[in-house]
Design an enzyme around this catalytic site. Structure first.
Site, PDB file in Angstrom:
ATOM      1  N   ARG A 140       0.855  -1.206   0.000  1.00 23.96           N
ATOM      2  CA  ARG A 140       0.000   0.000   0.000  1.00 23.96           C
ATOM      3  C   ARG A 140       0.881   1.242   0.000  1.00 23.96           C
ATOM      4  O   ARG A 140       1.865   1.321   0.745  1.00 23.96           O
ATOM      5  CB  ARG A 140      -0.894  -0.009   1.236  1.00 23.96           C
ATOM      6  CG  ARG A 140      -1.870   1.170   1.367  1.00 23.96           C
ATOM      7  CD  ARG A 140      -2.681   0.939   2.626  1.00 23.96           C
ATOM      8  NE  ARG A 140      -3.743   1.905   2.856  1.00 23.96           N
ATOM      9  CZ  ARG A 140      -3.875   2.639   3.958  1.00 23.96           C
ATOM     10  NH1 ARG A 140      -2.964   2.540   4.929  1.00 23.96           N
ATOM     11  NH2 ARG A 140      -4.883   3.455   4.124  1.00 23.96           N
ATOM     12  N   GLU A 150      -9.732   7.444   5.325  1.00 20.04           N
ATOM     13  CA  GLU A 150     -10.520   7.630   6.559  1.00 20.04           C
ATOM     14  C   GLU A 150     -11.472   8.821   6.407  1.00 20.04           C
ATOM     15  O   GLU A 150     -11.435   9.784   7.167  1.00 20.04           O
ATOM     16  CB  GLU A 150      -9.605   7.796   7.772  1.00 20.04           C
ATOM     17  CG  GLU A 150      -8.809   6.545   8.087  1.00 20.04           C
ATOM     18  CD  GLU A 150      -8.089   6.600   9.415  1.00 20.04           C
ATOM     19  OE1 GLU A 150      -7.874   5.536  10.023  1.00 20.04           O
ATOM     20  OE2 GLU A 150      -7.733   7.714   9.867  1.00 20.04           O
ATOM     21  N   GLU A 198      -5.955  -0.797   7.815  1.00 21.65           N
ATOM     22  CA  GLU A 198      -5.005  -0.237   8.781  1.00 21.65           C
ATOM     23  C   GLU A 198      -5.208  -0.918  10.130  1.00 21.65           C
ATOM     24  O   GLU A 198      -6.343  -1.084  10.576  1.00 21.65           O
ATOM     25  CB  GLU A 198      -5.215   1.271   8.987  1.00 21.65           C
ATOM     26  CG  GLU A 198      -4.768   2.151   7.852  1.00 21.65           C
ATOM     27  CD  GLU A 198      -4.887   3.622   8.200  1.00 21.65           C
ATOM     28  OE1 GLU A 198      -4.729   3.976   9.392  1.00 21.65           O
ATOM     29  OE2 GLU A 198      -5.141   4.419   7.286  1.00 21.65           O
TER      30      GLU A 198
END
Length: 339
Positions: A94, A187, A294
């Site tokens: 990532r 997020e 995450e």
């Protein structure tokens, strides 16, 4: 306060729990929470992983670490970090992409991202490209417009999202690199590109327009039809938040995405049971794959660099695993079992 864990053998289906302490006169003792849990019932062998199961690593800071002298070792033997990851089963890398990371010495800009993407692909890993649409870290409290876009109208901002996404993917394609998955925003539970893309009074319309601009740029890119689109929220254990958000963006017209990404930090985002409930519910409700994109758990409380630790004794207590290598490993094992 301290956490005490004791094994108790239960006979005849009953157990009595009492407390005794030797203290000085007029001292007191407080008992905060008492829980009875079954001893570890996890299987000796992990649940078999389905084909395509993702074991990912975020290497966005790798070149910065290396340029500042950082080295990586496997059982005392110095190796390339990505080689170590793949040797132990990592199959996805990532990468963060920022617009103009002037605060970070240029790391995670387009040039740096292409460099790391090449290394990921050369190692045989798949690539998740994570657009923050910012010049630095984006999260629920920080969704700052890039400096170059500060004075843009909303319509200009929509075009900028498309252009930034398209230019990044074109640069990668020029090097023969097609991401396997692209994350539109990071997020973004409260929205993105504040104030224009902030969700206010349950109005998802501006956010939806921005998201669809990024998604369209992916689809228009070389190989874009085969790239999975991820939408990513924090608070992986909060099912209500996920239902509210995805119901809202879908109703506002965002439908072309294949993966729901969740951040899950056990000391901030609820229990593993909360996470399991949420992932089971949203994968069925929206017919999407789910990824815990995450997570983290500390293996020590010691100070290694002179900077305050994020992970401390309080988070260790809330998280429920000891801050040791074994504790960290057990957390990751339990998390994998949930997923």
């Amino acid at each position: 306060w301290t956490l005490v864990e004791l094994p108790i053998e239960i006979k005849d289906g009953e157990v009595t729990v009492g407390f005794y302490t030797e203290v000085e006169k007029e001292a007191w003792q407080g008992i905060d929470v008492v829980e009875l849990k079954l001893a570890d019932q996890s299987p000796l062998e992990p649940t078999p992983e389905p084909d395509g199961f993702i074991k990912g690593v975020d290497i966005s800071s790798l070149t910065k670490v290396e340029d500042n002298g950082g080295k990586f070792y496997d059982n005392g033997i110095e190796k390339d970090a990505i080689e170590i990851f793949t040797d132990y089963g990592a199959n996805y890398g990532r990468l963060v992409i920022w617009k103009d990371p002037y605060q970070s010495d240029g790391y995670n800009d387009l040039t740096d991202t292409v460099t790391k993407a090449k290394r990921i692909k050369e190692a045989g890993m798949k690539l998740l490209l994570n657009f923050h649409y910012s010049d630095t870290w984006a999260d629920p409290g920080n969704q700052d417009i890039p400096q170059a876009w500060q004075d843009y109208s909303f319509e200009e901002l929509v075009d900028a999202v498309y252009d930034h996404t398209e230019e990044t993917l074109a640069a990668l394609a020029n090097e023969g690199i097609i991401p396997d998955m692209v994350q539109i925003g990071n997020e973004i539970r409260p929205g993105m590109l504040f104030p224009h893309g902030r969700i206010v009074d349950n109005d998802f319309s501006n956010l939806a327009t921005l998201l669809n601009a990024g998604i369209q740029a992916v689809r228009d890119a070389e190989g874009g039809d085969n790239i999975d689109i991820m939408l990513h929220l924090d608070q992986g254990g909060d099912n209500g938040a996920f239902r509210w958000w995805f119901d809202g963006v879908i109703a506002a017209g965002v439908t072309d995405f294949q993966v729901i990404g969740a951040s899950y930090y056990p000391y901030w985002h609820g229990s593993l049971d909360d996470l399991a409930y949420n992932l089971n519910d949203i994968s069925a409700r929206y017919d999407k794959d789910v990824v815990v994109v995450e997570t983290a758990y500390g293996f020590t409380l010691d100070d290694a660099d002179g900077h305050p630790n994020i992970f401390n004794e309080y988070l260790e207590e809330v998280g429920g695993y000891p801050a040791t290598e074994a504790g960290q490993a057990k957390f990751l094992y339990d998390l994998l079992e949930v997923i």
